[in-house]
Design an enzyme around this catalytic site. Structure first.
Site, PDB file in Angstrom:
ATOM      1  CB  SER A  41      -0.979   0.021   1.182  1.00 55.64           C
ATOM      2  OG  SER A  41      -0.301   0.262   2.397  1.00 55.64           O
ATOM      3  CE  LYS A  84      -2.971   2.268   4.684  1.00 56.71           C
ATOM      4  NZ  LYS A  84      -2.567   1.274   3.750  1.00 56.71           N
TER       5      LYS A  84
END
Length: 175
Positions: A41, A84
């Site tokens: 990701s 993230k």
């Protein structure tokens, strides 16, 4: 060597080991922690199996900033950690349309992504005490666009990723 001297030496070793263990726990829980990247990701910034140093101390003195790469507890299952990038902070507006991210009405210049973002996200304002996060590999990232993550509460943030230390040939600091 007498038994008294041997006893003193053993005692000194035990005290030294205990101090080292307490210091290690203090550092791990309050200062820095090591993490391993799991999944794609955050590509290309971070890749699967890279090892990171995460500064757990920094957000005690300042709020996360746009662009920070951080580790936080996954809101749906706090036993899992996610990594993230902060896209927006409290008070910012965020919108995704036509494959582009708009922050406070301005197109976000994202040099760290490889492809256009699929899908859309309606105009929203990040609430106080929260951040909006996205993976750099937008089309393969479970992030704030999804209901199970949503706006991440500041108390769920564990720290800021500051350095890749493994593999050694990828050693570098992160912005």
């Amino acid at each position: 060597m007498s038994n008294t001297n041997l006893g003193e030496e053993v005692k000194d070793w035990i005290v030294s080991i205990l101090i080292a263990v307490v210091l290690a726990f203090f550092i791990r829980y309050f200062i820095v922690e090591l993490y391993m990247v799991e999944g794609p990701s955050m590509r290309p910034t971070l890749v699967n199996s890279e090892r990171l140093v995460v500064n757990k101390f920094i957000y005690r003195f300042k709020a996360p900033e746009k662009g920070d790469v951080l580790v936080f507890r996954y809101p749906k299952d706090p036993s899992r950690d996610f990594i993230k990038r902060v896209i927006a902070v409290a008070g910012d507006t965020i919108e995704i349309k036509d494959g582009r991210v708009f922050l406070n009405g301005q197109l976000l210049n994202e040099t760290y992504i490889l492809e256009k973002t699929r899908g859309s996200y309606p105009l929203a304002t990040v609430p106080a005490g929260h951040v909006f996060v996205m993976g750099d590999n937008r089309n393969n990232s479970e992030d704030s666009r999804f209901r199970d993550v949503g706006f991440v509460p500041l108390e769920m943030i564990k720290g800021k990723a500051v350095m890749i230390f493994w593999p050694i040939d990828q050693l570098k600091t992160l912005p």
